[in-house]
Design a protein around this motif. Structure first.
Motif, short mmCIF file in Angstrom:
data_model
loop_
_atom_site.label_atom_id
_atom_site.label_comp_id
_atom_site.label_asym_id
_atom_site.label_seq_id
_atom_site.Cartn_x
_atom_site.Cartn_y
_atom_site.Cartn_z
N GLU A 268 0.92 -1.07 -0.01
CA GLU A 268 0.01 0.00 -0.01
C GLU A 268 0.84 1.18 0.07
N ILE A 269 0.37 2.31 -0.63
CA ILE A 269 1.07 3.33 -0.54
C ILE A 269 0.32 4.34 0.44
N TRP A 270 1.35 5.00 1.21
CA TRP A 270 0.74 5.86 2.33
C TRP A 270 1.60 7.36 2.30
N VAL A 271 0.82 8.46 2.68
CA VAL A 271 1.42 9.50 2.59
C VAL A 271 1.21 10.05 3.99
N ALA B 244 10.21 7.73 0.40
CA ALA B 244 10.69 8.75 -0.21
C ALA B 244 10.42 10.09 0.57
N LYS B 245 11.22 11.15 1.08
CA LYS B 245 10.83 12.32 1.51
C LYS B 245 10.38 13.44 0.61
N TYR C 221 6.48 16.08 4.08
CA TYR C 221 5.66 14.97 4.06
C TYR C 221 6.67 13.86 3.66
N VAL C 222 6.33 12.58 4.07
CA VAL C 222 7.08 11.32 3.47
C VAL C 222 5.98 10.49 2.63
N VAL C 223 6.43 9.77 1.96
CA VAL C 223 5.95 8.58 1.18
C VAL C 223 6.27 7.32 1.58
#
Length: 245
Positions: A161-164, A240-241, A221-223
């Motif tokens: 899953e992608i989270w922000v 990633a930052k 934010y970071v991902v």
């Protein structure tokens, strides 16, 4: 007439503008579960601040709320962070939940103030790699964050899953009661939310989210690209930052 050196330097400068240097790929994600009401947490908070200055480390502070009864309500805590910490414990099947607890790459648990233990956990979870296995590239345009996830030849990397996560890069808190009464503590990279953006199944993929969502409550934010285990957080495959780190 401009010298050859001058022209060369000018060309290099133009090239740097057209092709900005890529950010250091993330080698590890360290998540510190901490609390303003925990007397043993300040050394871990200071250590996380050190990690936050390393370009290849994504360092995150997630304040929990279960020590609020000790006399000081954590001003940055969120129940979602407590739930995330407990979910990690269920995924590891050790049920260990404590502060300060550092989770490394979604897999290894360490005492949050024990640098040597954390370094061993980083080594164990990276297995000699200089970066996390899945590359993530971020770009911003017209108020939108675009997240590009690269395809990986490793067929074991599926169903993630992608989270922000909006992040407050620094927050200083004077603590007036409880175990840390009288102390003023500065917290680094405090997470302000957990936003699930979508699913990833191993190929190249692109996701978009409003920048307002990505930064809500924070100034950066970071991902994270994180595998799942029965709807619980698992191994972190990529990170990633955003700009500003």
């Amino acid at each position: 007439m401009a010298s050859r050196l001058t022209l060369t330097l000018a060309a290099l400068g133009l090239s740097a503008l057209l092709h900005p240097a890529a950010a250091d790929p993330a080698r590890a994600v360290v998540e510190l579960f901490t609390s303003q009401g925990c007397s043993s947490c300040p050394p871990a908070d200071a250590l996380l601040a050190e990690y936050s200055r390393q370009p290849d480390i994504v360092a995150l502070s997630l304040p929990v709320n279960y020590w609020d009864y000790l006399g000081w309500k954590d001003t940055l805590a969120h129940v979602a962070f407590t739930e995330r910490q407990k979910a990690y414990a269920h995924s590891r099947k050790d049920r260990q939940v404590f502060t300060p607890q550092m989770i490394v790459n979604g897999k290894k648990s360490s005492i949050g103030s024990d640098r040597a233990e954390i370094e061993r956990a980083i080594q164990a979870t990276t297995k000699g790699r200089s970066a996390l296995p899945v590359a993530i590239t971020l770009s911003e345009h017209n108020g939108t964050l675009s997240i590009a996830v690269e395809e990986t030849p490793d067929t074991t990397h599926r169903d993630a899953e992608i989270w922000v996560l909006p992040v407050l890069k620094s927050q200083t808190v004077p603590i007036e009661r409880g175990e840390n009464r009288g102390k003023t503590i500065t917290y680094a990279n405090v997470v302000r939310g957990l936003n699930r953006i979508g699913e990833w199944h191993g190929g190249s993929a692109r996701f978009e989210v409003p920048l307002e969502t990505a930064r809500k409550g924070g100034d950066a934010y970071v991902v994270l690209l994180q595998s799942t285990d029965a709807e619980r957080p698992g191994v972190i495959l990529g990170a990633a930052k955003g700009p500003g780190f």
